[in-house]
Design a protein around this motif. Structure first.
Motif, mmCIF file in Angstrom:
data_model
loop_
_atom_site.group_PDB
_atom_site.id
_atom_site.type_symbol
_atom_site.label_atom_id
_atom_site.label_comp_id
_atom_site.label_asym_id
_atom_site.label_seq_id
_atom_site.Cartn_x
_atom_site.Cartn_y
_atom_site.Cartn_z
ATOM 1 N N THR A 195 0.665 -1.055 0.030
ATOM 2 C CA THR A 195 -0.279 -0.220 0.086
ATOM 3 C C THR A 195 1.258 1.600 -0.064
ATOM 4 O OG1 THR A 195 -1.674 -1.235 0.922
ATOM 5 C CG2 THR A 195 -1.831 1.293 1.449
ATOM 6 N N THR A 206 0.875 9.828 -3.846
ATOM 7 C CA THR A 206 1.108 8.936 -3.981
ATOM 8 C C THR A 206 -0.262 8.756 -5.533
ATOM 9 O OG1 THR A 206 1.149 7.993 -1.752
ATOM 10 C CG2 THR A 206 -0.609 7.329 -2.692
ATOM 11 N N HIS A 207 -0.807 10.363 -5.397
ATOM 12 C CA HIS A 207 -1.813 10.391 -6.622
ATOM 13 C C HIS A 207 -1.396 10.177 -7.729
ATOM 14 C CE1 HIS A 207 -5.527 12.437 -7.517
ATOM 15 N NE2 HIS A 207 -5.885 11.525 -8.421
ATOM 16 N N MET A 210 -0.860 6.929 -8.731
ATOM 17 C CA MET A 210 -1.456 6.231 -9.081
ATOM 18 C C MET A 210 -1.366 6.437 -10.864
ATOM 19 S SD MET A 210 -3.776 6.557 -6.680
ATOM 20 C CE MET A 210 -6.039 6.378 -7.304
ATOM 21 N N GLN A 221 -3.306 -0.563 -3.853
ATOM 22 C CA GLN A 221 -3.520 -0.152 -3.076
ATOM 23 C C GLN A 221 -3.673 1.551 -2.750
ATOM 24 O OE1 GLN A 221 -5.804 -2.517 -0.314
ATOM 25 N NE2 GLN A 221 -4.505 -2.493 1.176
ATOM 26 N N SER A 222 -4.086 2.030 -1.899
ATOM 27 C CA SER A 222 -3.474 3.826 -1.681
ATOM 28 C C SER A 222 -3.368 4.228 -0.557
ATOM 29 C CB SER A 222 -3.243 4.479 -2.825
ATOM 30 O OG SER A 222 -4.582 4.328 -3.253
ATOM 31 N N ILE A 223 -3.315 5.068 -0.198
ATOM 32 C CA ILE A 223 -4.134 5.779 0.937
ATOM 33 C C ILE A 223 -4.040 7.586 0.869
ATOM 34 C CG2 ILE A 223 -4.504 6.757 3.565
ATOM 35 C CD1 ILE A 223 -3.423 3.498 3.880
ATOM 36 N N ASN A 228 -3.803 15.490 -2.468
ATOM 37 C CA ASN A 228 -4.194 14.682 -4.001
ATOM 38 C C ASN A 228 -3.687 15.714 -4.975
ATOM 39 O OD1 ASN A 228 -7.059 17.162 -4.665
ATOM 40 N ND2 ASN A 228 -6.946 16.187 -2.646
ATOM 41 N N MET A 326 -8.498 2.654 -2.571
ATOM 42 C CA MET A 326 -8.149 3.507 -1.971
ATOM 43 C C MET A 326 -8.962 4.145 -0.629
ATOM 44 S SD MET A 326 -8.840 6.787 -4.084
ATOM 45 C CE MET A 326 -8.982 5.246 -6.045
ATOM 46 N N ILE A 328 -9.221 7.898 1.089
ATOM 47 C CA ILE A 328 -9.358 9.433 0.751
ATOM 48 C C ILE A 328 -9.925 10.119 1.600
ATOM 49 C CG2 ILE A 328 -10.374 9.265 -0.888
ATOM 50 C CD1 ILE A 328 -8.965 11.461 -2.049
ATOM 51 N N THR A 425 -14.489 0.893 -8.908
ATOM 52 C CA THR A 425 -13.044 1.705 -8.153
ATOM 53 C C THR A 425 -13.580 1.281 -6.839
ATOM 54 O OG1 THR A 425 -12.275 2.880 -9.647
ATOM 55 C CG2 THR A 425 -11.338 3.808 -7.108
ATOM 56 N N ILE A 427 -13.570 2.740 -2.948
ATOM 57 C CA ILE A 427 -13.153 4.173 -2.211
ATOM 58 C C ILE A 427 -14.145 4.587 -0.736
ATOM 59 C CG2 ILE A 427 -13.278 6.513 -2.387
ATOM 60 C CD1 ILE A 427 -13.983 6.093 -5.208
#
Length: 549
Positions: A195, A206-207, A210, A221-223, A228, A326, A328, A425, A427
């Protein structure tokens, strides 16, 4: 008696018991760190993942580290990257700074991994334990990686052509991810469950990663915490203008961008720092306009492979990105971070009265010729946030609310609406609203008297800082910290922050979708809420002036 013996042993050797790990770069000797009386983990600090970006490698894409002979001692952090700090604090660093750190409970396990990118407006920060200690989060049985990336001019200066294509700091993070992907199994990490996470500038990075095909397969996956690609300070459309300003400040004479870069590579890095503007000296309205050296589009004649080839807004609107699960969100009073400047400079708020364009987000694409539209937006914002009045110095709390929305909530909401257009997606959206003992940014910025959670306050509910926090274990803030750590760790492990309910987290966190805009309010209690029309006016103007979200 037993308690006294335990304390003595802990004081005598808080760090002992080494462990050897083989990597593609060489052999590392890590150390066991004791956290409290009953828990410990292994730490591998100061691992070089790139060659020192100095001399001819300054202002260039990072070069993978050549490795080392013998066993490298990984007991100490490497140097942080050069930075002016914030108001002169935490400044310094060295160009030989591209290091990462790995924390693990068991080198023979196969645990999910979190790679952390720090915030700091692209001009300050590092991956050390002063702010990002793993002691609490690692108890959730995950592997944690922190890293350094280049900052300010060293990380993002561009000439707009092949002689300095920019985004070196972002490429540092990409190279570090490649190293992690290649080596994390040797530290007990699962290279199929990585992650990528970050806060503020780290969330922006991070964005961006992606959106980039170059990061394909490096994380799943991402946090994104308070960051952003829509953050207004994070994208520079005219990088050469800022590079020219730096050269002028340094007194450099040049006849081409190639000549300029040769001269800049010969300047002592401390002199470059000295002539680089600090955060509080950036263009106004502060935080709502691009900082000098941030992410930019790389020129078509770039020597190295281009990482950023288009405006990120255009990429998002085309839907041309990987759909990874994600998390966010934001804090509920991000804009408190803008108040210290108003304590020093009493003209900050009044300037909005004489510059109505300050109220206009760059994403509206209005220019100085659009006078009627600018006035329309300014009047609407003044009505919404300042009761239609001219701004005065006693409107600081309203100013913080306005900046919360302009810099963070509107931009995050745009990202959510665009991401959710893809029904596949996953979220999870949140708002961190708790105001308690671990809200350390408010304390450092002397805004403790204002309600809400400031930008960055949530970090101290996730990480263990390297300085004492005056909170007893029975303080309610400790309960909030346990909840946050459990939900973040659950997402890292399972892709779901609440797969199972327990005594720590007793409420399900539903997904955010285009039809059900759920979010988790992380306050005194955990409460599931639904977004309403608070940001409606921002979106209406966006659609009116641009025709899209």
């Amino acid at each position: 008696m037993l308690l006294k013996i335990s304390i003595i042993l802990l004081l005598i050797s808080s760090v002992y018991t080494d462990v050897i790990v083989q990597t593609s770069s060489g052999i590392l000797q890590g150390f066991r760190i004791h956290s409290g009386f009953t828990t410990s983990y292994f730490a591998f600090k100061g691992i070089p993942y790139a060659e020192p970006p100095k001399g001819n490698l300054r202002f260039r894409a990072p070069v993978p580290h050549k490795g080392w002979e013998g066993i490298r001692n990984a007991a100490e952090f490497g140097s942080k990257c050069p930075s002016n700090g914030l108001m002169g604090l935490l400044s310094g660093g060295d160009e030989d700074c591209l290091f990462l750190n790995v924390y693990t409970n068991n080198v023979n396990a196969s645990s999910p991994v979190m790679v952390w990118l720090y915030g700091g407006a692209f001009v300050l920060g590092d991956g050390g334990s002063f702010l990002y200690g793993p002691d609490d989060l690692i108890k959730e049985d995950i592997v944690i990686v922190t890293l350094n990336y280049r900052l300010a001019a060293f990380g993002f200066l561009s000439t707009g052509d092949k002689n300095a294509q920019g985004n070196y700091g972002l490429k540092d993070a990409l190279l570090a991810l490649k190293w992690v992907k290649k080596n994390i199994r040797n530290f007990g990490g699962d290279d199929t469950k990585i992650t990528l996470a970050g806060e503020s500038a780290g969330g922006v990075m991070t964005h961006h990663l992606m959106l980039s095909p170059q990061s394909e397969g490096l994380f799943h996956q991402s946090i994104m915490m308070s960051g952003n690609v829509f953050l207004p300070f994070s994208f520079q459309s005219n990088p050469m203008k800022k590079t020219e300003a730096l050269a002028k400040s340094l007194g450099l004479k040049y006849n081409s961008t190639e000549d300029l870069m040769e001269k800049l590579r010969a300047v002592n890095f401390k002199d470059i720092l000295k002539h680089t503007r600090e955060i509080e000296d950036q263009d106004y309205p502060l935080g709502n306009r691009p900082y000098d050296f941030v992410i930019t589009i790389e020129p078509e004649d770039s020597v190295d492979e281009r990482l950023i080839i288009d405006n990120p807004e255009a990429v998002m609107l085309r839907g041309n990105f990987r759909s990874v699960p994600m998390m966010i969100g934001t804090t509920n009073k991000e804009g408190l971070i803008s108040l210290p400047k108003t304590f020093i400079d009493h003209t900050v708020l009044q300037d909005f009265n004489t510059h109505p364009d300050y109220f206009v987000p760059l994403s509206y694409n209005l220019n100085s010729s659009n006078v009627a539209q600018i006035v329309e937006v300014a009047n609407a914002m003044r009505d919404k946030y300042f009761q239609g009045q001219k701004l005065t110095n006693n409107m600081k709390d309203q100013f913080a609310v306005y900046n919360t929305d302009s810099m963070f909530k509107f931009t995050t909401d745009r990202a959510l609406k665009i991401f959710s257009q893809n029904p596949n997606t996953t979220i999870y959206n949140y708002e961190f609203s708790y105001d308690g003992a671990y809200n350390m940014v408010k304390l450092f910025l002397f805004v403790k008297g204002y309600e809400g959670a400031c930008h960055g306050d949530d970090l101290f509910y996730l990480f263990q800082p390297g300085f004492p926090v005056l909170a007893w274990p029975w303080n309610h803030a400790s309960e909030v910290k346990k909840r946050m750590i459990r939900m973040w760790a659950n997402f890292i492990k399972f892709g779901n922050p609440t797969p199972n309910l327990d005594d720590i987290v007793d409420i399900k966190w539903p997904k955010y979708t285009s039809s059900d805009e759920f979010y988790m309010d992380i306050g005194h209690d955990l409460i599931v809420k639904v977004h309403h029309d608070h940001l409606k006016i921002w979106h209406e103007f966006q659609k009116k002036f641009t025709g899209h979200l």
